[in-house]
Design a protein around this motif. Sequence first.
Motif, PDB file in Angstrom:
ATOM      1  N   ALA A  19       0.836  -1.206   0.000  1.00 25.85           N
ATOM      2  CA  ALA A  19       0.000   0.000   0.000  1.00 25.85           C
ATOM      3  C   ALA A  19       0.870   1.256   0.000  1.00 25.85           C
ATOM      4  N   ALA A  20       1.899   1.277   0.843  1.00 30.84           N
ATOM      5  CA  ALA A  20       2.795   2.433   0.903  1.00 30.84           C
ATOM      6  C   ALA A  20       3.534   2.614  -0.419  1.00 30.84           C
ATOM      7  N   CYS A  23       1.164   4.043  -2.965  1.00 27.46           N
ATOM      8  CA  CYS A  23       0.951   5.457  -2.657  1.00 27.46           C
ATOM      9  C   CYS A  23       2.133   6.288  -3.156  1.00 27.46           C
ATOM     10  N   GLU A  24       3.331   5.832  -2.866  1.00 27.18           N
ATOM     11  CA  GLU A  24       4.539   6.550  -3.271  1.00 27.18           C
ATOM     12  C   GLU A  24       4.660   6.653  -4.789  1.00 27.18           C
ATOM     13  N   GLY A  26       2.131   6.640  -6.840  1.00 30.22           N
ATOM     14  CA  GLY A  26       0.930   7.217  -7.434  1.00 30.22           C
ATOM     15  C   GLY A  26       0.102   6.184  -8.178  1.00 30.22           C
ATOM     16  N   MET A  28      -2.150   3.921  -6.594  1.00 38.32           N
ATOM     17  CA  MET A  28      -3.167   3.327  -5.721  1.00 38.32           C
ATOM     18  C   MET A  28      -4.454   3.054  -6.506  1.00 38.32           C
ATOM     19  N   ARG A  31      -8.678   5.291  -2.779  1.00 43.12           N
ATOM     20  CA  ARG A  31      -8.445   6.724  -2.581  1.00 43.12           C
ATOM     21  C   ARG A  31      -7.499   7.067  -1.441  1.00 43.12           C
ATOM     22  N   ALA A  32      -7.266   6.136  -0.527  1.00 46.27           N
ATOM     23  CA  ALA A  32      -6.429   6.429   0.642  1.00 46.27           C
ATOM     24  C   ALA A  32      -5.514   5.244   0.926  1.00 46.27           C
ATOM     25  N   VAL A  33      -4.387   5.525   1.536  1.00 44.41           N
ATOM     26  CA  VAL A  33      -3.406   4.476   1.804  1.00 44.41           C
ATOM     27  C   VAL A  33      -3.960   3.422   2.766  1.00 44.41           C
ATOM     28  N   GLU A  36      -6.137   1.187   0.822  1.00 42.70           N
ATOM     29  CA  GLU A  36      -5.250   0.419  -0.057  1.00 42.70           C
ATOM     30  C   GLU A  36      -4.680  -0.779   0.704  1.00 42.70           C
TER      31      GLU A  36
END
Length: 130
Positions: A19-20, A23-24, A26, A28, A31-33, A36
């Motif tokens: 998930a991280a 996110c890093e 872009g 995902m 909508r949110a980590v 995710e």
Amino acid sequence: MDARAIASLACVELAAYKAALACERGAMVTRAVHSELVFCLSPTRHISEAFRRFGGDENTRALIVCKFDANDEDLERVRSVVKGELVAFDARPAVDEAALKKWYKVHENELEIGSLADAVLSRIAIRDVA
């Protein structure tokens, strides 16, 4: 997350890493980590199914709470919202092994050479590769 749907702490750690990373990069899907993370636990690419299986609801009796970059204030906020006793991960209720075997399609012969947690972990790791 529903504690009974989590095979091991390593599964949570791997899903959090994925998930991280998404996110890093872009990349995902959600909508949110934090959402995710729940999505990354799922053996399928269906977001609603991931939340239904792994997310907690009003009937969930054991939760695993995950927060990226948490501090003491965040922990206190969680304690004020969640009614219940804080216990160590290893002291959580038994895992719903039958459900995990079904969701991740783990066969009995696979469990002769490894654990259920190992089988789930490998499926989480390779889901996006296949």
